[in-house]
Design an enzyme around this catalytic site. Sequence first.
Site, PDB file in Angstrom:
ATOM      1  N   GLY A 100      36.904  31.545  40.371  1.00 34.83           N
ATOM      2  CA  GLY A 100      37.324  31.060  41.689  1.00 34.83           C
ATOM      3  C   GLY A 100      38.529  31.805  42.230  1.00 34.83           C
ATOM      4  O   GLY A 100      39.371  32.288  41.480  1.00 34.83           O
ATOM      5  N   TYR A 124      46.077  41.487  45.946  1.00 32.74           N
ATOM      6  CA  TYR A 124      44.994  40.945  45.113  1.00 32.74           C
ATOM      7  C   TYR A 124      45.190  41.351  43.643  1.00 32.74           C
ATOM      8  O   TYR A 124      45.097  40.502  42.732  1.00 32.74           O
ATOM      9  CB  TYR A 124      43.657  41.466  45.665  1.00 32.74           C
ATOM     10  N   LYS A 179      45.890  39.127  40.114  1.00 26.84           N
ATOM     11  CA  LYS A 179      45.126  39.187  38.861  1.00 26.84           C
ATOM     12  C   LYS A 179      46.063  39.409  37.672  1.00 26.84           C
ATOM     13  O   LYS A 179      45.869  38.825  36.597  1.00 26.84           O
ATOM     14  CB  LYS A 179      44.058  40.281  38.956  1.00 26.84           C
ATOM     15  N   SER A 196      38.439  37.282  46.342  1.00 28.80           N
ATOM     16  CA  SER A 196      38.001  38.365  45.446  1.00 28.80           C
ATOM     17  C   SER A 196      38.247  39.779  45.960  1.00 28.80           C
ATOM     18  O   SER A 196      37.772  40.733  45.334  1.00 28.80           O
ATOM     19  CB  SER A 196      36.523  38.181  45.121  1.00 28.80           C
TER      20      SER A 196
END
Length: 267
Positions: A69, A133, A137, A72
Site C-alpha cells: 500500500g 518517493y 521507501k 507507487s
Amino acid sequence: MHILITGAAGDVGTRLRKLLKGAYPRIRISDIRKPADLAADEEFVAADLADYRQVEKITAGIDGIVHLGGYSVEGPWDTIHKSNIVGCYNLFEAAYRAGVKRVVFASSNHAVGFYPRGQKIGVDVTVRPDSRYGVSKAFGEAVGALYSDKHGLRVTCVRIGNVNDKPLDRRRLSIWIKPEDLAQLVRIGLEHPDINFEIFYGSSDNATGWWDNSNARRFGYRPQFRSEDFRAEALAEQSKLPADPIGERFQGGPFCSDEYDADRAKA
Ligand code: 15L
C-alpha cells in the site's frame, strides 16, 4: 497463516493476490478502494493507511503482511508524506501492536536510484534515493529495521525493480521482475525460519542486472525468468523513447532526471 495484502487493488497487488492464493488459503485484502475484480471468496476490508484506527482494523488477527500500500511513483510531498510516511509507520506500529509476526515491505529500486548504472550494488550500500518517493521507501526500510531490532517483528524489504510480464525498455532489462519471481520472494519473507530483518532485490534472472542479489539467494531464491529472452523487444521499445542523458547514467532512470538541477547537482 492469515495474510494481509495492502495495496491489493493496484497492479502489483492484483497480480500477487492471484499468485499467492494457492499458497495461503486465508488472505485479507485491503486498499483504499475496492478492487474492480474482487472475487466472491475474497475477504476485503477497505482502509486509508494514513488513519491509524483503520489500520488497526485490517491488522487484527493477522499473522503476516505483504505491504504494497501507498503511492507507487514520484508525487508531491503531501501525497508521499500521507501515503508512504504516515501510512507506512501506521502499518508497522499497528502490526506490532496486533502481534503480527512478519511483514514483507515493498521497497523500491528508487531507494538506491542514484547509484550509477556501472556499479554493482549489494544490500549493504548507503541509500541514495532518487526522488521523494525513493526517500519514503528508504524510510520504510528504516522503520522495518526498527520494529525488527526492537520488537522482534520479522521484516523483509524487497527493493522491487519493475514488475511486469516482460521488460519494457533497456533499463527494465536490468531491473525487471516477473510477478511469479516476486511471489517467490514474498513467500520467502513470509515463511523462511531464519528471517529477522533482510533486504532483497526484487529482480528476475537479469544478465545485465546492477544488483548483487546473493542475500536473496542465501534464503533460497531461484528466479525462474530471464530478461535476456526479451532483449530485442525491449530495445525496440527503447528506440521509441526520447533521449534522457541524465536518466541513462543512473539506475533510477527518469526518477533521477525528473527535477534534476543540472547547474547545481554533483551526482
Ligand atoms: C517503482 O518503484 C514504481 O512503483 C513502478 O511504477 C516503476 O516506476 C518502477 O519503480 C521502475 O523503476 O520502473
